[in-house]
Design a protein around this motif. Structure first.
Motif, PDB file in Angstrom:
ATOM      1  N   ASP A 288       0.750  -1.174   0.037  1.00  0.00           N
ATOM      2  CA  ASP A 288      -0.105  -0.185  -0.092  1.00  0.00           C
ATOM      3  C   ASP A 288       0.910   1.286   0.033  1.00  0.00           C
ATOM      4  OD1 ASP A 288      -1.873   1.956   0.253  1.00  0.00           O
ATOM      5  OD2 ASP A 288      -2.787   1.289   2.099  1.00  0.00           O
ATOM      6  N   PHE A 289       1.501   1.579  -1.354  1.00  0.00           N
ATOM      7  CA  PHE A 289       2.140   2.838  -1.232  1.00  0.00           C
ATOM      8  C   PHE A 289       1.416   4.105  -1.076  1.00  0.00           C
ATOM      9  CE2 PHE A 289       5.006  -0.187  -3.535  1.00  0.00           C
ATOM     10  CZ  PHE A 289       6.431   0.134  -3.097  1.00  0.00           C
ATOM     11  N   ASN A 290       0.210   4.011  -1.342  1.00  0.00           N
ATOM     12  CA  ASN A 290      -0.563   5.191  -1.404  1.00  0.00           C
ATOM     13  C   ASN A 290      -0.467   5.687   0.319  1.00  0.00           C
ATOM     14  OD1 ASN A 290      -1.107   5.291  -4.139  1.00  0.00           O
ATOM     15  ND2 ASN A 290      -3.240   4.813  -3.837  1.00  0.00           N
TER      16      ASN A 290
ATOM     17  N   PHE B  26       2.873   6.904   1.311  1.00  0.00           N
ATOM     18  CA  PHE B  26       3.283   8.112   0.931  1.00  0.00           C
ATOM     19  C   PHE B  26       2.479   9.215   1.610  1.00  0.00           C
ATOM     20  CE2 PHE B  26       4.566   6.799  -3.915  1.00  0.00           C
ATOM     21  CZ  PHE B  26       5.887   6.319  -3.098  1.00  0.00           C
ATOM     22  N   ARG B  27       1.407   8.947   1.766  1.00  0.00           N
ATOM     23  CA  ARG B  27       0.288   9.963   2.736  1.00  0.00           C
ATOM     24  C   ARG B  27       0.720  10.053   4.226  1.00  0.00           C
ATOM     25  NH1 ARG B  27      -5.036   8.204  -0.939  1.00  0.00           N
ATOM     26  NH2 ARG B  27      -3.757   8.702  -2.895  1.00  0.00           N
TER      27      ARG B  27
END
Lengths: 361, 361
Positions: free
Chosen positions: A111-113, A116-117
């Motif tokens: 879950d890169f999203n 990053f968030r």
């Protein structure tokens, strides 16, 4: 350019079942050992040798970063130490100011999203961040591009389920067991072969990615040579999860067939086996290889903690094989079984936490 | 290290409303102009100068990549061309084999998960991919790390809504208009100031990230100097969306107050304005600055195409300001209005597609 491999990311997002909120067990180890890495970096690395004259960017990679907060903590600790070292060296010789870049690597379905968030806010952030999708059992970054690599609690994830352990006609068939608990010799052997092969691929790829003189820091868990998985508390938990699945097959929620075709691509090596796998790769010198007890292993962990931790760790894999309808009930049943038969941590044999610093020749 | 800015990613995922399935308008331009970039690269770049002797990795960045497939197509085209050039040069002098790394940059709330999961399959993939989260209105990558930068249909997104255009007490207040349609002089001026400032920041950051001799390829849309936004078909569409919102305020789905406080951080410059903004940054030479008509602008686009395209482009922003209950109805109403009052493409004034190649001094 990542190799194809099975891939079960930690639970993404940030809800109650997410890895973000269930990674404190791993965090406890990181806190314990990072002081040793700090000392090593301060005393031993040679920034002038490591950094080419025209380079002012110090690049760190965290292999198998998952999502925060452990990865942010680990890389920040490395950065702080390199900065301190740089400041000290700059007093003697004139060095260009350092900038940092951090490569957060994990499978493309991580879950890169969320990663990053949840990056530290930009005003605190002292580094450029990049996400690097791809299995670390293969090259994911350019040659000679990384100064310090880091990996924490990752290489027990094999690149795939070892051959034959899900083949009912094979001697290495794992029957209704769902992991390598060391109860069937041929199964253990198949897992050992896969682990050795994977470690070889992992180290070969990292040797190519690290600059000469670069460091690879690895931590994770292994067994003392005389301890088997089924004797440890985590081995008991996974065997109990297997028992829950068998109960659920009896009640029709899943099938025996599905259980017989399932075995986790997870393997914790013995200490000497791990050491041998590293020594076989000739590109690194072993600068440090220490073991310690996990600070939480001496404690009686609560059933809630255990259930949440294993759910974050295993739910993606369970869901993929058994379907998402199974996950909630499985961990409910696990909680009930643990309540009925609590694990006696005192009687369990202990795993070891290993902490390794390798230097690229 | 990204600058803080408002950020409205293209619609993520891959459902019917996603940018993945609604980016063919942008794609049509890319196809049309990439041949020119190919020729330029083949004739003009000097690989020996560009690549330091110890470097075999050619690094490409796509700034504002959104999700696929346009970004994959654009970088593949650059890679193919550089490979061809490399092959040709290698016949004369011995060059080290090239590897490629592609930096996919977009805001941290871009859907990187979908981007990574739709990367070309590993056996086809000739490059290492990294995702770079952060606003390109600021540094996102190390100094001197990029050989070719690319950006397509991005810098019309401003870093923020210009000052005062949502301030009811200001002369630059945009009233109930929702974008810079060039009908209020003070509003246009505020947008111009913001655009010039943003372009300056964008080019300054890219100048630092590109190696000397590196190229920055930019394409997007601008106006001929005598054309105003409200005279173009896309200007008319956005004004129509504004009208739909006003209708929805009358029927109570949203409020007039909300519309008065909303203006899109989007601005298409005039050609001379764009050129001036680039020339003001002294770090690049303009190697090519061409304009062309968008190949689809000569056609009568269908209402379905228009509605889907603007939905993919605007829904995140609309949702954030007006709430997610508004989106479906708004675009339903847009479809109805377009059916009732079709846009006469022949009568609309035309925007221009610009295509720029800058070289880092």
């Amino acid at each position: 350019m990542s190799t194809s491999s099975q891939s079960y990311p930690m639970s993404g997002g940030d809800d109650q079942h997410s890895y973000i909120h269930n990674s404190s067990y791993q965090k406890a180890v990181i806190d314990g050992v990072e002081e040793k890495a700090r000392q090593y970096i301060l005393e031993k690395i040679d920034l002038l040798y490591l950094m080419k004259p025209d380079h002012s960017t110090f690049t760190i990679a965290d292999y198998g970063c998952s999502i925060g907060p452990n990865t942010f903590h680990a890389v920040q600790s490395i950065i702080d130490t390199v900065k301190l070292k740089h400041m000290k060296e700059s007093q003697e010789i004139s060095l260009v100011p350092l900038k940092f870049q951090v490569c957060f690597n994990d499978q493309a379905n991580n879950d890169f999203n969320t990663l990053f968030r949840t990056l530290p806010p930009s005003f605190d952030q002292e580094y450029f961040s990049v996400g690097v999708p791809g299995s670390f059992y293969g090259r994911v970054l350019p040659r000679n591009s990384i100064h310090i690599g880091h990996t924490s609690y990752t290489t027990h994830w094999l690149s795939k389920v070892p051959e034959h352990v899900c083949d009912k006609k094979s001697l290495a068939w794992n029957k209704t067991f769902i992991h390598c608990n060391n109860l069937i010799e041929e199964v253990t052997q198949a897992y050992k072969v896969q682990f050795t092969k994977d470690m070889s691929v992992f180290l070969k790829a990292r040797a190519e990615e690290l600059v000469p003189g670069g460091l690879m820091i690895a931590l994770g868990e292994c067994f003392p040579d005389d301890v088997a998985m089924y004797e440890t508390w985590s081995g008991i938990v996974v065997d109990t999860i297997g028992d829950c699945l068998l109960d659920m097959a009896t009640s029709g929620v899943t099938t025996l067939e599905k259980i017989e075709l399932f075995s986790m691509p997870v393997y914790f090596p013995q200490y000497s086996e791990l050491k041998r796998a590293i020594e076989q790769n000739g590109s690194f010198t072993i600068e440090m290889m220490e073991t310690t007890r996990h600070p939480l292993e001496a404690m009686q962990l609560t059933n809630d903690f255990i259930t949440s931790m294993f759910r974050a760790f295993l739910s993606t894999m369970i869901e993929k094989h058994f379907g998402d309808a199974v996950v909630d009930e499985l961990f409910d049943q696990l909680a009930k079984k643990l309540l009925k038969h609590p694990i006696d941590f005192e009687k369990c044999k202990k795993k070891m936490v290993y902490y390794i610093i390798l230097k690229r020749k």
